[in-house]
Design an enzyme around this catalytic site. Structure first.
Site, mmCIF file in Angstrom:
data_model
loop_
_atom_site.group_PDB
_atom_site.id
_atom_site.type_symbol
_atom_site.label_atom_id
_atom_site.label_comp_id
_atom_site.label_asym_id
_atom_site.label_seq_id
_atom_site.Cartn_x
_atom_site.Cartn_y
_atom_site.Cartn_z
ATOM 1 N N LYS A 85 7.533 -2.376 7.590
ATOM 2 C CA LYS A 85 8.338 -3.585 7.434
ATOM 3 C C LYS A 85 9.658 -3.320 6.716
ATOM 4 C CE LYS A 85 5.834 -5.242 3.317
ATOM 5 N NZ LYS A 85 6.948 -5.262 2.354
ATOM 6 N N ASP A 86 9.815 -2.127 6.135
ATOM 7 C CA ASP A 86 11.077 -1.772 5.485
ATOM 8 C C ASP A 86 12.074 -1.125 6.434
ATOM 9 O OD1 ASP A 86 10.219 -2.715 3.030
ATOM 10 O OD2 ASP A 86 9.488 -0.771 2.356
ATOM 11 N N ARG A 133 10.892 -14.659 3.718
ATOM 12 C CA ARG A 133 9.808 -15.169 4.567
ATOM 13 C C ARG A 133 8.726 -15.820 3.729
ATOM 14 N NH1 ARG A 133 4.764 -13.366 5.389
ATOM 15 N NH2 ARG A 133 5.200 -11.443 4.259
ATOM 16 N N ARG A 134 8.239 -15.084 2.728
ATOM 17 C CA ARG A 134 7.171 -15.639 1.898
ATOM 18 C C ARG A 134 7.624 -16.884 1.150
ATOM 19 N NH1 ARG A 134 5.610 -9.622 0.127
ATOM 20 N NH2 ARG A 134 3.890 -9.240 1.601
ATOM 21 N N ARG A 151 11.346 -8.834 -8.226
ATOM 22 C CA ARG A 151 11.471 -7.477 -7.698
ATOM 23 C C ARG A 151 10.585 -6.539 -8.501
ATOM 24 N NH1 ARG A 151 15.814 -5.512 -5.262
ATOM 25 N NH2 ARG A 151 14.323 -3.857 -4.804
ATOM 26 N N THR A 156 4.265 -3.824 -11.250
ATOM 27 C CA THR A 156 5.199 -4.625 -12.037
ATOM 28 C C THR A 156 5.046 -6.102 -11.715
ATOM 29 O OG1 THR A 156 6.802 -2.820 -12.179
ATOM 30 C CG2 THR A 156 7.641 -5.056 -12.498
ATOM 31 N N ARG A 157 4.913 -6.414 -10.447
ATOM 32 C CA ARG A 157 4.776 -7.825 -10.053
ATOM 33 C C ARG A 157 3.460 -8.413 -10.554
ATOM 34 N NH1 ARG A 157 7.693 -8.081 -4.056
ATOM 35 N NH2 ARG A 157 8.932 -6.199 -4.351
ATOM 36 N N CYS A 244 16.432 -9.081 6.486
ATOM 37 C CA CYS A 244 16.196 -9.631 5.148
ATOM 38 C C CYS A 244 17.037 -10.874 4.879
ATOM 39 C CB CYS A 244 16.461 -8.615 4.028
ATOM 40 S SG CYS A 244 15.275 -7.286 3.911
#
Length: 308
Positions: A85-86, A133-134, A151, A156-157, A244
């Protein structure tokens, strides 16, 4: 005569490394080698360095691949490992997608602070995500919550949810599984409500165009079914110029000899959703994705730009 070992390039995040180790183990086994004989070069990308603003404001998906592309073109590495997806819709002419490993679970996972579900969040709760999207899909179901930029790598998230910086976030279930962190998922979100990003759950391998040695080495571990699904999803993205900057989702799956495709474009605030469904022969995967995207384009009153 000795053969120079294939050199593998990757980003340095824990998830990128986990994916690269998975590919290296499969490739080494297919070639009858010890995994350690295939060197890994960690390359920091521009996307890794930008943490204070959305990637859509800085150049889009190519920020996660540019430095790896340069390393391939210069011959410093022989193949590069990516989250599919990147990958941007348009690659440099010197770069080709060699293929994909078998796809993992494509669904999104919801991680709520103290185990709170998305439905149970109080009005005005804060959801963190770096994905348009999310964010749009959350707003579609919960227009009363706030979306903020979140980010950083997966760990981290997760920490930012636990610390209360945000009330919840969404992450790809495939990434959580590859890191052994799926226990953190409060809920697995249904595809019908949270259609994934194009390529979600698939590990892609890129190489220099025309490099037959790498193509032959990878042949035994790449998955044709995943390649067919991704051909439809990437064709859909290409028509809608997905980079994006627009909330776009796409999911294709093989059903026997057929491809079943579902594509979606949303307004950033979730207030409007445009969907298209297709089914057709797997050999026509790219045409199926292309046709679905053109249906949506015809229905957009102001083109894709009107969705942002």
């Amino acid at each position: 005569m000795t053969t120079t070992p294939l050199r593998i390039g990757t980003r340095g995040s824990p998830l990128a490394l986990a994916q690269t180790w998975q590919l290296r183990a499969l490739l080494a086994a297919a070639l009858g080698l010890e995994a350690e004989t295939l060197p890994i070069e960690v390359i920091r990308t521009t996307g890794d360095m930008i943490q204070d603003r959305p990637l859509s404001e800085s150049g889009g998906k190519g920020l996660f691949t540019k430095e790896l592309d340069v390393a391939l073109i210069e011959g410093r590495i022989d193949l590069a490992v990516h989250s599919s997806k990147d990958l941007p819709t348009h690659l440099p002419p010197q770069i080709a997608i060699a293929g994909y490993l078998p796809r993992e679970d494509v669904r999104d996972a919801w991680i709520g602070r103290n185990g709170a579900t998305l439905d149970a969040l109080p009005k005005g709760a804060v959801v963190g995500t770096a994905s348009l999207r999310r964010g749009a899909q959350v707003k579609r179901l919960r227009p009363d919550v706030s979306i903020v930029l979140l980010r950083g790598n997966v760990e981290t998230r997760l920490r930012k949810v636990e610390s209360g910086e945000v009330d919840g976030t969404l992450l790809a279930l495939a990434g959580l599984k590859r890191l052994g962190l799926e226990r953190h998922a409060t809920a697995i979100l249904p595809i019908e409500d949270f259609l994934p990003a194009a390529g979600q759950g698939a590990i892609a391998v890129t190489k220099r165009a025309g490099n037959a040695r790498v193509r032959e080495a990878l042949a035994a571990i790449l998955d044709p079914s995943t390649a067919a699904a991704l051909a439809a999803e990437r064709a859909f993205l290409t028509v809608l110029d997905g980079s994006c900057r627009t909330p776009i989702a796409a999911y294709a799956r093989l059903d026997g000899e057929a491809i079943a495709f579902h594509g979606m474009a949303l307004r950033a605030d979730g207030s409007q959703v445009y969907e298209a469904h297709r089914r057709g022969p797997a050999m026509d995967a790219a045409l199926i994705g292309d046709d679905a995207a053109n249906e949506i384009l015809l229905r957009l009153p102001n083109g894709v730009a009107g969705l942002s």
